[in-house]
Motif scaffolding. Structure first.
Motif, PDB file in Angstrom:
ATOM      1  N   SER A 287       0.820  -1.219   0.000  1.00 44.33           N
ATOM      2  CA  SER A 287       0.000   0.000   0.000  1.00 44.33           C
ATOM      3  C   SER A 287       0.845   1.256   0.000  1.00 44.33           C
ATOM      4  O   SER A 287       0.352   2.344  -0.291  1.00 44.33           O
ATOM      5  CB  SER A 287      -0.913   0.004   1.227  1.00 44.33           C
ATOM      6  OG  SER A 287      -0.146   0.113   2.416  1.00 44.33           O
TER       7      SER A 287
ATOM      8  N   HIS B  26       0.885   0.477  -7.710  1.00 40.18           N
ATOM      9  CA  HIS B  26       0.486   1.586  -8.579  1.00 40.18           C
ATOM     10  C   HIS B  26       1.675   2.320  -9.197  1.00 40.18           C
ATOM     11  O   HIS B  26       1.511   3.392  -9.775  1.00 40.18           O
ATOM     12  CB  HIS B  26      -0.360   2.588  -7.789  1.00 40.18           C
ATOM     13  CG  HIS B  26       0.263   2.985  -6.480  1.00 40.18           C
ATOM     14  ND1 HIS B  26       1.326   3.857  -6.393  1.00 40.18           N
ATOM     15  CD2 HIS B  26      -0.016   2.596  -5.214  1.00 40.18           C
ATOM     16  CE1 HIS B  26       1.665   3.995  -5.127  1.00 40.18           C
ATOM     17  NE2 HIS B  26       0.880   3.251  -4.385  1.00 40.18           N
ATOM     18  N   THR B  27       2.876   1.761  -9.082  1.00 38.18           N
ATOM     19  CA  THR B  27       4.076   2.458  -9.559  1.00 38.18           C
ATOM     20  C   THR B  27       4.021   2.722 -11.066  1.00 38.18           C
ATOM     21  O   THR B  27       4.378   3.811 -11.527  1.00 38.18           O
ATOM     22  CB  THR B  27       5.343   1.650  -9.209  1.00 38.18           C
ATOM     23  OG1 THR B  27       5.491   1.619  -7.786  1.00 38.18           O
ATOM     24  CG2 THR B  27       6.589   2.293  -9.821  1.00 38.18           C
TER      25      THR B  27
ATOM     26  N   ASP C 203       1.451   3.073 -13.144  1.00 35.74           N
ATOM     27  CA  ASP C 203       0.508   4.157 -13.462  1.00 35.74           C
ATOM     28  C   ASP C 203       1.054   5.509 -13.030  1.00 35.74           C
ATOM     29  O   ASP C 203       0.947   6.508 -13.765  1.00 35.74           O
ATOM     30  CB  ASP C 203      -0.839   3.904 -12.778  1.00 35.74           C
ATOM     31  CG  ASP C 203      -1.585   2.717 -13.380  1.00 35.74           C
ATOM     32  OD1 ASP C 203      -1.289   2.379 -14.546  1.00 35.74           O
ATOM     33  OD2 ASP C 203      -2.428   2.133 -12.686  1.00 35.74           O
ATOM     34  N   ASP C 204       1.653   5.545 -11.829  1.00 35.97           N
ATOM     35  CA  ASP C 204       2.226   6.804 -11.338  1.00 35.97           C
ATOM     36  C   ASP C 204       3.366   7.276 -12.239  1.00 35.97           C
ATOM     37  O   ASP C 204       3.519   8.471 -12.494  1.00 35.97           O
ATOM     38  CB  ASP C 204       2.726   6.645  -9.904  1.00 35.97           C
ATOM     39  CG  ASP C 204       1.588   6.493  -8.902  1.00 35.97           C
ATOM     40  OD1 ASP C 204       0.425   6.720  -9.292  1.00 35.97           O
ATOM     41  OD2 ASP C 204       1.854   6.126  -7.739  1.00 35.97           O
TER      42      ASP C 204
END
Length: 444
Positions: free
Chosen positions: A106, A220-221, A223-224
């Motif tokens: 998270s 989420h790396t 997408d970021d």
């Protein structure tokens, strides 16, 4: 085979967070595969004599040990011992450790903000995480923690050491650090905090040249990172000439993040594949047809704190000749761990395979060798101040030029040069500029 959402690759333990796992299969998948393998290998019968010895030792401890020992505690210790004897990354996860692993992707957890492992009986700092108490306190990759609040680390397991370093945010801990065998140990006081890890950071280094820092590989790396690249393109008005991808002190994390980041810059071919004894541990990931930079040059920065998922990205881009890798030898964590749930609250983290770069290189205990080796240096402009150089203005009867107004605002002129701020990054930018110039020459 179905890839689980919490696929992890890492070098050790983030303080308060267990990483280093690649969730390749469910417990049922692994159990079935192991049963099939056992049927195929009838000679591997159970060692009944050794199991009797284990039962005898268990009974002797129960009857004769100086204090009464709980059966559950004894069996759990035996399980931990079995796994600890295999390799540094296989371990037993009790309820608390398993919960830490499940929430670990998270990007928020309590602790100091360091990725740690065990070496020679001491806790070794694999990498401090950006913008955390550990980094602000000056801890570096390779530091050895020999005491925790004056308690010797020697003799403790990694989990026990991590428990000692955990604590309520706002409380202080004292670590005794040995940085090298030539230096005396020194003490560092760190205040515990809730660690919120921003896995992607970006900025413009110079007009047309972007900088992207990945501190961890989380769910989420990718997408970021894509959002950050879009922002860099807007800042350069669509003229992003090249990118420095900084993976220094990135200890790994989610496999999907590593694959996604690599895929963003590749248009075809393998990204990474794994091989092991169990069939379900064999996987292969391939790149899609799109390159988010449209072929613009990339320089990847790595160091000894770049581990596992970072090495997958660096190895994939290096093998496909998509990027120049600069820095120092990486950590060398090329094994794969499967999380096998025992029940709802406990699990095994078991090494089941090795992963390989597209060209077939195993990173395990070797690491990624940079294309351009560059140690962490320090640029000191004052070192050149004593050198005597002759300029036109020093010559007798030189012509004076009318004074011109400065084009650089005073506040900008006072900024530190990039070479002083980060020598390796400055050199990476120079290489990136050279690649851009060569690219233009090739198209003319």
């Amino acid at each position: 085979m179905r890839l689980q959402p919490a696929v992890l690759l890492g070098a050790g333990l983030v303080l308060g967070l267990s990483v280093g796992a690649l969730d390749l299969a469910t417990a049922e998948d692994v159990s079935t595969a192991v049963a099939e393998q056992a049927a195929a290998e009838p000679d591997d019968a159970l060692p009944l004599d050794d199991l009797r010895t284990f039962a005898d030792v268990f009974g002797r401890i129960k009857d004769d040990y100086v204090e009464q020992v709980d059966d559950k505690a004894l069996i759990e210790s035996a399980i931990r011992g079995m796994l600890a004897g295999l390799d540094p990354h296989s371990s037993y996860l009790n309820g608390e450790e398993y919960r830490d692993l499940q929430v670990g992707t998270s990007g928020e957890f309590g602790g100091l903000g360091i990725e740690v492992g065990m070496e020679d009986g001491f806790v070794k700092v694999i990498a401090p995480i950006d913008d955390t108490p550990a980094q602000r306190a000056g801890l570096k990759a390779g530091d050895m923690i020999v005491r925790i609040d004056d308690k010797p680390v020697k003799g403790l397991s990694l989990s026990e050491a991590v428990k000692l370093m955990r604590g309520k945010p706002g409380t202080e801990i004292k670590l005794t650090i040995m940085r090298s065998t030539d230096e005396k140990p020194f003490e560092v006081r760190i205040e515990r905090a809730i660690i919120q890890v921003a896995s992607v950071k970006s900025r413009i280094l110079e007009p047309g040249y972007g900088y992207l820092r990945l501190t961890h590989f989380q769910a989420h790396t990718t997408d970021d990172m894509l959002e950050a690249i879009d922002a860099l393109k807007k800042q350069t008005e669509g003229n992003l000439k090249g990118l420095v991808l900084d993976l220094r002190n990135n200890p790994g994390g989610v496999l999907n993040g590593a694959v996604g980041v690599s895929d963003a810059f590749l248009t075809e071919g393998k990204i990474v594949y794994t091989e092991g004894r169990v069939k379900n541990s064999e996987m292969e990931f391939n790149a899609g047809p799109d390159d988010v930079l449209n072929g613009a040059p990339i320089v990847v920065l790595v160091n000894g704190g770049s581990a596992s998922a970072s090495e997958i990205v660096a190895g994939a881009l290096q093998d496909h000749r998509r990027a120049i890798v600069m820095g120092t030898q990486t950590f060398g964590k090329g094994s794969v761990q499967t999380i096998v749930p025992i029940d709802d609250s406990r699990a095994l983290k078991l090494t089941t395979a090795r992963y390989y770069t597209p060209s077939g290189r195993s990173i395990q205990a070797q690491g990624i060798t940079p294309d351009i080796k560059l140690e962490h240096g320090e640029f000191k402009p004052e070192a050149n101040q004593n050198l005597v150089s002759v300029k036109e203005a020093d010559l007798v009867r030189h012509l004076d030029e009318p004074e011109q107004p400065s084009e650089t605002p005073a506040e900008e002129a006072a900024d530190q040069p990039l070479a002083v701020e980060d020598f390796q990054l400055s050199e990476a930018l120079n290489v990136l500029k050279g690649l851009t110039i060569l690219g233009r020459a090739d198209t003319n």
